[in-house]
Design an enzyme around this catalytic site. Sequence first.
Site, short mmCIF file in Angstrom:
data_model
loop_
_atom_site.label_atom_id
_atom_site.label_comp_id
_atom_site.label_asym_id
_atom_site.label_seq_id
_atom_site.Cartn_x
_atom_site.Cartn_y
_atom_site.Cartn_z
N GLY A 11 0.78 -1.12 0.06
CA GLY A 11 0.03 -0.07 -0.01
C GLY A 11 0.79 1.40 0.09
O GLY A 11 0.21 2.30 -0.02
N GLY A 13 3.33 1.91 -1.92
CA GLY A 13 3.63 2.04 -3.25
C GLY A 13 3.27 2.96 -4.51
O GLY A 13 2.01 3.58 -4.00
N TYR A 14 3.73 3.26 -5.53
CA TYR A 14 3.02 4.07 -6.47
C TYR A 14 1.70 3.89 -6.80
O TYR A 14 0.87 4.76 -6.79
CB TYR A 14 4.02 3.72 -7.77
CG TYR A 14 3.59 4.90 -8.83
CD1 TYR A 14 3.84 6.15 -8.60
CD2 TYR A 14 3.26 4.60 -10.21
CE1 TYR A 14 3.66 7.28 -9.64
CE2 TYR A 14 2.79 5.45 -11.02
CZ TYR A 14 3.06 6.92 -10.79
OH TYR A 14 3.01 7.78 -11.77
N GLY A 16 -0.17 1.28 -5.05
CA GLY A 16 -0.74 0.64 -3.83
C GLY A 16 -1.29 1.91 -3.15
O GLY A 16 -2.48 1.83 -2.56
N ARG A 35 4.41 -3.91 6.98
CA ARG A 35 5.45 -5.12 7.33
C ARG A 35 6.77 -4.53 8.00
O ARG A 35 7.07 -3.37 7.99
CB ARG A 35 6.24 -5.46 5.59
CG ARG A 35 5.20 -6.20 4.88
CD ARG A 35 5.42 -6.12 3.43
NE ARG A 35 6.77 -7.05 3.24
CZ ARG A 35 7.44 -6.94 2.24
NH1 ARG A 35 7.03 -5.98 1.12
NH2 ARG A 35 8.64 -7.61 2.15
N LYS A 138 4.45 -13.24 -14.03
CA LYS A 138 3.15 -13.19 -13.71
C LYS A 138 2.11 -14.04 -13.93
O LYS A 138 1.42 -14.43 -13.35
CB LYS A 138 2.71 -11.82 -14.32
CG LYS A 138 3.31 -10.75 -14.01
CD LYS A 138 2.83 -9.32 -14.85
CE LYS A 138 3.43 -8.12 -13.91
NZ LYS A 138 2.91 -6.80 -14.63
N ARG A 142 -0.50 -16.37 -11.79
CA ARG A 142 -1.57 -16.87 -12.41
C ARG A 142 -2.07 -18.17 -12.17
O ARG A 142 -3.25 -18.64 -11.84
CB ARG A 142 -1.89 -16.28 -13.70
CG ARG A 142 -2.20 -14.71 -13.71
CD ARG A 142 -2.74 -14.46 -15.21
NE ARG A 142 -2.73 -13.36 -15.58
CZ ARG A 142 -3.69 -12.62 -16.49
NH1 ARG A 142 -3.83 -13.21 -17.35
NH2 ARG A 142 -3.69 -11.28 -16.82
N HIS A 270 9.68 -3.95 -23.31
CA HIS A 270 8.34 -3.72 -23.21
C HIS A 270 8.15 -2.39 -23.86
O HIS A 270 7.07 -2.38 -24.67
CB HIS A 270 8.39 -3.28 -21.53
CG HIS A 270 8.28 -4.43 -20.72
ND1 HIS A 270 8.19 -4.41 -19.48
CD2 HIS A 270 8.71 -5.65 -21.06
CE1 HIS A 270 8.31 -5.50 -18.87
NE2 HIS A 270 8.47 -6.45 -19.62
#
Length: 312
Positions: A11, A13-14, A16, A35, A138, A142, A270
């Site tokens: 939470g 983060g950018y 979050g 944490r 990722k 999943r 990317h």
Amino acid sequence: MAKSKVLVVGGTGYIGSRIVKASLAQGHETYVLQRPEIGLDMDKLQILLSFKKHGAHLIEGSFSDHRSLVDAVKKVDVVICTMSGVHFRSHNILLQLKLVDAIKEAGNVKRFLPSEFGIDPSRMRDALEPGNVTFVEKMRVRKAIEEAKIPFTYVSANCFAGYFVGNLSQLGTLIPPKDKVYLYGDGNVKVAFLDEDDIATYTIKTIDDPRMLNKTLYLRPPENILTQRQIVEKWEKLTNKELQKFTISAQDFLASMKGMDFAGQVGVGHFYHVFYDGCLTNFEIGKDGEEASELYPEVQYTRMDTYLKLYQ
């Protein structure tokens, strides 16, 4: 219908931090994992305390303490993981897999949103190396989610405006160029750009929506599907100044990876898929996904000409 209780992991983060704010704004009882690894990071502590001030609950938990994760998960209905992309490299992939294990053991979660928020990895099986590691890992998460039969929603948020619009999609800077701009190919490949606050708003809207159970949310609002050239033109119109334009061929762009470190090569790969292949818009969504602005027309999403005004 009662609103779900939400746990946000990552939470501070950018993305979050925006997810936490959106959850609170939409009336959800919101928990943020605190944490112990935060250590002496005063900036993160201040973010956590600001969440608490606005009504969020801070709950301690560590990836090195499985029981603490299970106990945290048991307090909520929905878990949203927003750990940054750095956690999808090397052994750090294990962090999110540990979270999956905790959710599986807790057995009470009605929706899990793993940390994706970018390109849909299921469509990137032929991605260039070494950038393909992002998508492979990722997909590994999943697979674990689906094998554990955990109800999920995946979010494909495409290009964050802060990283791709304010800088006119230039590598190596976050602010607009003053005199010249580099275009990828002819600059006419269609890309989906999103204000990060809108990403958070759309994400939270999915969590109690049965239409998004076990589906992917694609953020492709029609007025924000633009080419790089159109982004540049919008900036030129705002500033009343024409930039000198240089084009970079696909071959030259890929050649620029030589000599870069691992992170640089991943980033270039990317960029290539987004701005040369058009991987964000060159497919139909299909039955396993929904487009956010169609599903939630009440959201007044930020257009990119408006977003660019921040940089004037």
